[in-house]
Design an enzyme around this catalytic site. Sequence first.
Site, PDB file in Angstrom:
ATOM      1  N   SER A 149      -1.109   5.953  17.765  1.00 37.89           N
ATOM      2  CA  SER A 149      -2.205   6.851  17.367  1.00 37.89           C
ATOM      3  C   SER A 149      -2.397   6.829  15.855  1.00 37.89           C
ATOM      4  CB  SER A 149      -1.867   8.297  17.762  1.00 37.89           C
ATOM      5  OG  SER A 149      -2.057   8.480  19.124  1.00 37.89           O
TER       6      SER A 149
ATOM      7  N   GLY B 215      -8.189   2.541  24.926  1.00 39.06           N
ATOM      8  CA  GLY B 215      -9.119   3.667  24.933  1.00 39.06           C
ATOM      9  C   GLY B 215      -9.256   4.288  23.550  1.00 39.06           C
TER      10      GLY B 215
ATOM     11  N   ARG C 121     -12.504   3.601  32.679  1.00 48.85           N
ATOM     12  CA  ARG C 121     -12.238   4.904  32.035  1.00 48.85           C
ATOM     13  C   ARG C 121     -13.532   5.583  31.574  1.00 48.85           C
ATOM     14  NH1 ARG C 121      -7.194   4.418  28.174  1.00 48.85           N
ATOM     15  NH2 ARG C 121      -7.328   6.697  28.408  1.00 48.85           N
TER      16      ARG C 121
ATOM     17  N   SER D 289      -9.044  16.709  24.079  1.00 48.89           N
ATOM     18  CA  SER D 289      -8.904  15.288  23.778  1.00 48.89           C
ATOM     19  C   SER D 289      -8.907  15.030  22.278  1.00 48.89           C
ATOM     20  CB  SER D 289     -10.039  14.495  24.426  1.00 48.89           C
ATOM     21  OG  SER D 289     -10.090  13.195  23.870  1.00 48.89           O
TER      22      SER D 289
ATOM     23  N   ASP E 190       1.065  11.834  27.061  1.00 52.71           N
ATOM     24  CA  ASP E 190       1.378  10.431  27.364  1.00 52.71           C
ATOM     25  C   ASP E 190       2.786  10.259  27.933  1.00 52.71           C
ATOM     26  OD1 ASP E 190      -1.113   9.574  26.516  1.00 52.71           O
ATOM     27  OD2 ASP E 190      -0.447   9.225  24.455  1.00 52.71           O
TER      28      ASP E 190
HETATM   29  C1  S3P Z   1      -4.717   9.692  21.731  1.00 50.17           C
HETATM   30  C2  S3P Z   1      -5.031  10.846  22.411  1.00 50.17           C
HETATM   31  C3  S3P Z   1      -4.688  11.056  23.828  1.00 50.17           C
HETATM   32  C4  S3P Z   1      -3.614  10.099  24.294  1.00 50.17           C
HETATM   33  C5  S3P Z   1      -3.893   8.684  23.867  1.00 50.17           C
HETATM   34  C6  S3P Z   1      -3.979   8.589  22.358  1.00 50.17           C
HETATM   35  C7  S3P Z   1      -5.137   9.566  20.326  1.00 50.17           C
HETATM   36  O1  S3P Z   1      -5.838  10.836  24.634  1.00 50.17           O
HETATM   37  O2  S3P Z   1      -3.491  10.161  25.685  1.00 50.17           O
HETATM   38  O3  S3P Z   1      -2.871   7.821  24.311  1.00 50.17           O
HETATM   39  O4  S3P Z   1      -4.644   8.657  19.630  1.00 50.17           O
HETATM   40  O5  S3P Z   1      -5.965  10.370  19.884  1.00 50.17           O
HETATM   41  P1  S3P Z   1      -6.961  11.955  24.845  1.00 50.17           P
HETATM   42  O6  S3P Z   1      -7.679  12.116  23.573  1.00 50.17           O
HETATM   43  O7  S3P Z   1      -7.861  11.402  25.905  1.00 50.17           O
HETATM   44  O8  S3P Z   1      -6.243  13.156  25.296  1.00 50.17           O
END
Ligand code: S3P
Length: 444
Positions: A28, A99, A127, A172, A328
């Site tokens: 992240s 994602g 997704r 999120s 996660d």
């Molecule tokens: C993340 C946020 C989370 C997490 C993903 C990484 C991020 O997802 O599950 O692996 O780096 O901001 P969501 O924003 O969908 O909760």
Amino acid sequence: MTRSKAQPMAFGPGGPLVGAASVPGDKSISHRALMLAAMAVGRSRILGLSDGGDVLSTVAALQAMGVRIARRGDGWEVDGVGAGGLLQPRGALDMGNSGTSTRLLMGLIASHPVTATFIGDASLARRPMDRVIAPLRRIGADIAAAPGGRLPLTLRGLSPAAPADFRLSVASAQVKSALLLAGLNMPGVTRVIEPVPTRDHSERMLKAFGADIEVAEGTEGTGGERIISLTGEAQLSPRDVHVPGDPSSAAFLIVAALIVPGSEVRIEGVGVNPMRAGLFRLLEAMGADLTFSNRRESGGEPVADLVARHSPLRAVDVPPELVPAMIDEFPAFFIAAAFAKGTSRARGLAELRVKESDRIAAMAEGLGAIGAAVEEEGDGLTLHGSGGALPGGARIASRLDHRIAMSFAVAGLRCSEPVTVDDMTPVSTSFPGFAAALSGLHAS
Ligand code: S3P
């Protein structure tokens, strides 16, 4: 994206895990470091960047939009182009399995005069992207997506775009971060209201790069919501970023050490941001022997050295308020719970169904196959822990999901018969050295 050939691998009982291991830089934080360095004017250096495929997708996309990024020695150099400075990419941006790359870059591009097509692998193409498409349309981005708001999608950004106030309807950090990144190149205040706080890496790093950002923590009367206000157009200054080790990768080695008798594993420099450390707190409540030492700050984030020793684990009900801080880590937690003594329950996990795979279904099916007693109920799981070894002897579908693959690799170490993971290649999206780290701990 060309998929590499599936790599099945078997994991079986091999004695205690002992010694030191290292984990890649936090995924992240790595994405954010690259994007904010790209939005600064001048050269930033990033140390400890994740070498996983997801982060390399972000590197390639930024390069395709004119940002010079190069590996130098043990770090990376990014020559930022400034907010508003991204160029039109020539081809589609291939997000692979990531994602986070997709959603954050959609935000960044939405306030640039750039049109980009996002493509990805079969997991990413399933997704939902509506959660970012809808708010980005509000600031003026033109987005055409495949049915159901999915990839492939083409986004035409707008400059100048109009800042707005957003109240998140899903908890999120990706959506929050997409909007804040869009705000960097918008004149005025972008305000994001989160009813449920999520990981705050973007807020911390925006501050570190000199953005004009304010975070107001809600009081009880407002339900504990957080209000984040960012004023654009931002003038970010380049800086050096030290990315902490990824707690989400460390989670698998820690659970392995906890469930395999005689183990003691040390991991240095792991991020312990409270919004990410939910699993550690829960494991301690289950009786895990975890030691945190040398607590310090690195790159504006709390970090510690961690030792995990084999521990008899007790079952636990996951407190709902802990869910965002371990979102996660549920696959790793389910493995710990399957070997713990007693019945564990986790509910309120609807988001797990739209991760790299449907993680509730994938974990329920895989755990059942290795002989665990598990019930899938709506948005959660109930696990009747074995309190000892499980039979194993099954082949597990990793479903293009790195965390499913690593979960069952770890489970195999505490099964009577080896567990075969049908494809370990997805693991390289976040933790390319995972299998080597496990065998290194067995050899020491
Ligand atoms: C993340 C946020 C989370 C997490 C993903 C990484 C991020 O997802 O599950 O692996 O780096 O901001 P969501 O924003 O969908 O909760």
